[in-house]
Design a protein around this motif. Structure first.
Motif, PDB file in Angstrom:
ATOM      1  N   GLY A  32       0.864  -1.173   0.000  1.00 50.69           N
ATOM      2  CA  GLY A  32       0.000   0.000   0.000  1.00 50.69           C
ATOM      3  C   GLY A  32       0.898   1.219   0.000  1.00 50.69           C
ATOM      4  O   GLY A  32       1.526   1.565  -0.985  1.00 50.69           O
ATOM      5  N   TYR A  33       0.947   1.897   1.148  1.00 57.70           N
ATOM      6  CA  TYR A  33       1.925   2.966   1.318  1.00 57.70           C
ATOM      7  C   TYR A  33       3.275   2.395   1.749  1.00 57.70           C
ATOM      8  O   TYR A  33       4.278   3.093   1.743  1.00 57.70           O
ATOM      9  CB  TYR A  33       1.437   3.981   2.349  1.00 57.70           C
ATOM     10  CG  TYR A  33       0.248   4.779   1.861  1.00 57.70           C
ATOM     11  CD1 TYR A  33       0.427   5.805   0.949  1.00 57.70           C
ATOM     12  CD2 TYR A  33      -1.041   4.506   2.293  1.00 57.70           C
ATOM     13  CE1 TYR A  33      -0.648   6.533   0.470  1.00 57.70           C
ATOM     14  CE2 TYR A  33      -2.123   5.228   1.843  1.00 57.70           C
ATOM     15  CZ  TYR A  33      -1.919   6.241   0.925  1.00 57.70           C
ATOM     16  OH  TYR A  33      -2.986   6.961   0.461  1.00 57.70           O
ATOM     17  N   SER A  34       3.300   1.134   2.131  1.00 59.55           N
ATOM     18  CA  SER A  34       4.533   0.413   2.445  1.00 59.55           C
ATOM     19  C   SER A  34       4.331  -1.047   2.067  1.00 59.55           C
ATOM     20  O   SER A  34       3.201  -1.515   1.935  1.00 59.55           O
ATOM     21  CB  SER A  34       4.889   0.540   3.937  1.00 59.55           C
ATOM     22  OG  SER A  34       3.883  -0.063   4.737  1.00 59.55           O
ATOM     23  N   SER A  35       5.443  -1.749   1.891  1.00 64.91           N
ATOM     24  CA  SER A  35       5.370  -3.181   1.573  1.00 64.91           C
ATOM     25  C   SER A  35       5.370  -3.981   2.867  1.00 64.91           C
ATOM     26  O   SER A  35       6.133  -3.674   3.794  1.00 64.91           O
ATOM     27  CB  SER A  35       6.556  -3.598   0.700  1.00 64.91           C
ATOM     28  OG  SER A  35       6.572  -2.863  -0.503  1.00 64.91           O
ATOM     29  N   GLU A  36       4.536  -5.002   2.942  1.00 64.67           N
ATOM     30  CA  GLU A  36       4.402  -5.763   4.183  1.00 64.67           C
ATOM     31  C   GLU A  36       3.829  -7.141   3.877  1.00 64.67           C
ATOM     32  O   GLU A  36       3.319  -7.395   2.781  1.00 64.67           O
ATOM     33  CB  GLU A  36       3.487  -5.035   5.170  1.00 64.67           C
ATOM     34  CG  GLU A  36       2.092  -4.811   4.623  1.00 64.67           C
ATOM     35  CD  GLU A  36       1.257  -3.846   5.448  1.00 64.67           C
ATOM     36  OE1 GLU A  36       1.846  -3.032   6.169  1.00 64.67           O
ATOM     37  OE2 GLU A  36       0.016  -3.917   5.344  1.00 64.67           O
ATOM     38  N   PHE A  37       3.951  -8.025   4.858  1.00 66.53           N
ATOM     39  CA  PHE A  37       3.286  -9.317   4.764  1.00 66.53           C
ATOM     40  C   PHE A  37       2.668  -9.645   6.115  1.00 66.53           C
ATOM     41  O   PHE A  37       3.101  -9.137   7.160  1.00 66.53           O
ATOM     42  CB  PHE A  37       4.251 -10.420   4.311  1.00 66.53           C
ATOM     43  CG  PHE A  37       5.237 -10.863   5.351  1.00 66.53           C
ATOM     44  CD1 PHE A  37       5.002 -11.984   6.142  1.00 66.53           C
ATOM     45  CD2 PHE A  37       6.421 -10.173   5.543  1.00 66.53           C
ATOM     46  CE1 PHE A  37       5.914 -12.396   7.097  1.00 66.53           C
ATOM     47  CE2 PHE A  37       7.348 -10.576   6.492  1.00 66.53           C
ATOM     48  CZ  PHE A  37       7.091 -11.693   7.273  1.00 66.53           C
ATOM     49  N   VAL A  38       1.639 -10.467   6.085  1.00 64.61           N
ATOM     50  CA  VAL A  38       0.925 -10.866   7.292  1.00 64.61           C
ATOM     51  C   VAL A  38       1.102 -12.362   7.470  1.00 64.61           C
ATOM     52  O   VAL A  38       0.863 -13.149   6.547  1.00 64.61           O
ATOM     53  CB  VAL A  38      -0.572 -10.508   7.200  1.00 64.61           C
ATOM     54  CG1 VAL A  38      -1.302 -10.961   8.467  1.00 64.61           C
ATOM     55  CG2 VAL A  38      -0.753  -9.016   6.988  1.00 64.61           C
ATOM     56  N   ALA A  39       1.567 -12.760   8.658  1.00 69.20           N
ATOM     57  CA  ALA A  39       1.768 -14.173   8.973  1.00 69.20           C
ATOM     58  C   ALA A  39       1.229 -14.444  10.368  1.00 69.20           C
ATOM     59  O   ALA A  39       1.595 -13.758  11.319  1.00 69.20           O
ATOM     60  CB  ALA A  39       3.253 -14.542   8.901  1.00 69.20           C
ATOM     61  N   ASN A  40       0.353 -15.424  10.468  1.00 66.00           N
ATOM     62  CA  ASN A  40      -0.268 -15.800  11.751  1.00 66.00           C
ATOM     63  C   ASN A  40      -0.897 -14.596  12.453  1.00 66.00           C
ATOM     64  O   ASN A  40      -0.810 -14.443  13.669  1.00 66.00           O
ATOM     65  CB  ASN A  40       0.772 -16.457  12.666  1.00 66.00           C
ATOM     66  CG  ASN A  40       1.271 -17.786  12.119  1.00 66.00           C
ATOM     67  OD1 ASN A  40       0.577 -18.456  11.357  1.00 66.00           O
ATOM     68  ND2 ASN A  40       2.484 -18.162  12.500  1.00 66.00           N
ATOM     69  N   GLY A  41      -1.505 -13.728  11.670  1.00 66.65           N
ATOM     70  CA  GLY A  41      -2.204 -12.576  12.221  1.00 66.65           C
ATOM     71  C   GLY A  41      -1.319 -11.409  12.582  1.00 66.65           C
ATOM     72  O   GLY A  41      -1.829 -10.376  13.045  1.00 66.65           O
ATOM     73  N   THR A  42      -0.006 -11.481  12.373  1.00 64.68           N
ATOM     74  CA  THR A  42       0.918 -10.407  12.709  1.00 64.68           C
ATOM     75  C   THR A  42       1.462  -9.785  11.433  1.00 64.68           C
ATOM     76  O   THR A  42       1.815 -10.493  10.491  1.00 64.68           O
ATOM     77  CB  THR A  42       2.089 -10.928  13.561  1.00 64.68           C
ATOM     78  OG1 THR A  42       1.566 -11.553  14.733  1.00 64.68           O
ATOM     79  CG2 THR A  42       3.014  -9.797  13.975  1.00 64.68           C
ATOM     80  N   LYS A  43       1.520  -8.457  11.420  1.00 65.28           N
ATOM     81  CA  LYS A  43       1.995  -7.733  10.241  1.00 65.28           C
ATOM     82  C   LYS A  43       3.487  -7.425  10.391  1.00 65.28           C
ATOM     83  O   LYS A  43       3.933  -6.966  11.443  1.00 65.28           O
ATOM     84  CB  LYS A  43       1.209  -6.433  10.072  1.00 65.28           C
ATOM     85  CG  LYS A  43       1.613  -5.621   8.842  1.00 65.28           C
ATOM     86  CD  LYS A  43       0.670  -4.455   8.631  1.00 65.28           C
ATOM     87  CE  LYS A  43       0.787  -3.441   9.751  1.00 65.28           C
ATOM     88  NZ  LYS A  43      -0.057  -2.247   9.491  1.00 65.28           N
ATOM     89  N   TYR A  44       4.253  -7.658   9.318  1.00 62.19           N
ATOM     90  CA  TYR A  44       5.689  -7.387   9.296  1.00 62.19           C
ATOM     91  C   TYR A  44       6.012  -6.517   8.084  1.00 62.19           C
ATOM     92  O   TYR A  44       5.502  -6.752   6.989  1.00 62.19           O
ATOM     93  CB  TYR A  44       6.497  -8.688   9.211  1.00 62.19           C
ATOM     94  CG  TYR A  44       6.238  -9.653  10.342  1.00 62.19           C
ATOM     95  CD1 TYR A  44       6.928  -9.562  11.543  1.00 62.19           C
ATOM     96  CD2 TYR A  44       5.290 -10.676  10.202  1.00 62.19           C
ATOM     97  CE1 TYR A  44       6.695 -10.461  12.581  1.00 62.19           C
ATOM     98  CE2 TYR A  44       5.055 -11.574  11.227  1.00 62.19           C
ATOM     99  CZ  TYR A  44       5.757 -11.460  12.413  1.00 62.19           C
ATOM    100  OH  TYR A  44       5.514 -12.353  13.433  1.00 62.19           O
ATOM    101  N   GLN A  45       6.851  -5.527   8.293  1.00 64.88           N
ATOM    102  CA  GLN A  45       7.244  -4.637   7.212  1.00 64.88           C
ATOM    103  C   GLN A  45       8.348  -5.261   6.370  1.00 64.88           C
ATOM    104  O   GLN A  45       9.159  -6.043   6.862  1.00 64.88           O
ATOM    105  CB  GLN A  45       7.729  -3.294   7.771  1.00 64.88           C
ATOM    106  CG  GLN A  45       6.685  -2.534   8.577  1.00 64.88           C
ATOM    107  CD  GLN A  45       5.533  -2.052   7.721  1.00 64.88           C
ATOM    108  OE1 GLN A  45       5.729  -1.670   6.566  1.00 64.88           O
ATOM    109  NE2 GLN A  45       4.333  -2.037   8.280  1.00 64.88           N
ATOM    110  N   LEU A  46       8.384  -4.870   5.089  1.00 64.19           N
ATOM    111  CA  LEU A  46       9.445  -5.273   4.172  1.00 64.19           C
ATOM    112  C   LEU A  46      10.278  -4.021   3.857  1.00 64.19           C
ATOM    113  O   LEU A  46      10.029  -3.313   2.880  1.00 64.19           O
ATOM    114  CB  LEU A  46       8.867  -5.877   2.888  1.00 64.19           C
ATOM    115  CG  LEU A  46       8.016  -7.134   3.057  1.00 64.19           C
ATOM    116  CD1 LEU A  46       7.359  -7.517   1.729  1.00 64.19           C
ATOM    117  CD2 LEU A  46       8.848  -8.292   3.578  1.00 64.19           C
TER     118      LEU A  46
END
Length: 250
Positions: free
Chosen positions: A130-144
């Motif tokens: 979106g405004y940043s790249s990220e992924f969601v794993a096991n309900g937790t969001k992590y930035q790339l």
């Protein structure tokens, strides 16, 4: 043959013949060796070329100024320069040279400024930009951090695609005395007639494709592992403490 058996076979071949076992990835950076033999990645490596160039420039300028202060300074100046280096260098490296995303068939390893996240594809729910790249794993969001989003590049790609969709020729680069648009080529290159994606969106698309392809495989299951990067945090904290003590006692 499973990927694990394949890795063992390649490792045995390297021991016997000394040949390289890993190929170069198709990401935006150069390949790096995995941290241990059990990891069957990376196949693709993503980095920010602009961040790396900026980090190298900042390190070069900082080292030049610090060496000048150490060699020519008087009193506490050399010690302040050393403390400043100890504090600033790890932070510059953390935010510019360190960030990277290593993506393979079984998992991806995300190296952010102060943490390293290892996420099997089976644990990843989505990868998005979106405004940043990220992924969601096991309900937790992590930035790339290694895949920064450029809204300017995204708008440029959108304008290009709109022109192609409407049947208009693609715009050329700036031209003329005042930087106006040049005259479109009479025969545009075939690549200019294709739809374009911003670099960050293209990288996220590739990661999402890996997720969709390998997310359901048995070898890609597991838990997300997060490790703090104390090799970056410790020297920065030590430098900050030393700098604070020197300034307080001056």
């Amino acid at each position: 043959m499973t990927s694990e058996e394949k890795d063992q076979g390649e490792g045995a071949g390297n021991d016997a013949g000394g040949g390289p076992g890993n190929g170069t990835g198709s990401g935006t950076g150069s390949g790096e060796a995995p941290e241990n033999a059990a990891q069957a990645f990376p196949d693709r490596v993503y980095r920010s070329a602009a961040a790396m160039a900026g980090g190298i420039a900042m390190l070069a300028i900082g080292l030049w100024l610090s060496i000048d202060a150490i060699l020519g300074g008087e009193g506490r100046t050399p010690w302040l320069a050393l403390a400043g280096l100890l504090f600033a260098v790890p932070l510059v490296v953390a935010f510019t040279l360190r960030p990277a995303v290593f993506a393979g068939e079984q998992r991806m390893r995300v190296r952010n400024p102060f943490r390293t996240i290892e996420a099997p594809w089976g644990a990843v729910e989505t990868v998005r930009a979106g405004y940043s790249s990220e992924f969601v794993a096991n309900g937790t969001k992590y930035q790339l951090w290694a895949i920064p989003v450029s809204l300017r590049a995204r708008k440029k790609a959108t304008r290009h695609n709109e022109r192609i969709a409407s049947g208009r020729p693609p715009a050329t680069g700036p031209g003329g005395l005042f930087g106006g648009r040049g005259v479109p080529d009479l025969a545009p290159d075939e690549s200019e007639l294709r739809e374009k994606r911003a670099p960050s969106d293209q990288s996220v698309d590739e990661l999402r494709e890996l997720l969709e392809t390998h997310g359901g495989e048995e070898e890609a299951q597991g838990e997300v592992a997060v490790r703090w990067s104390f090799e970056v945090i410790a020297p920065a904290v030590a430098g900050a403490v030393l700098l604070a003590v020197l300034l307080a006692t001056s």
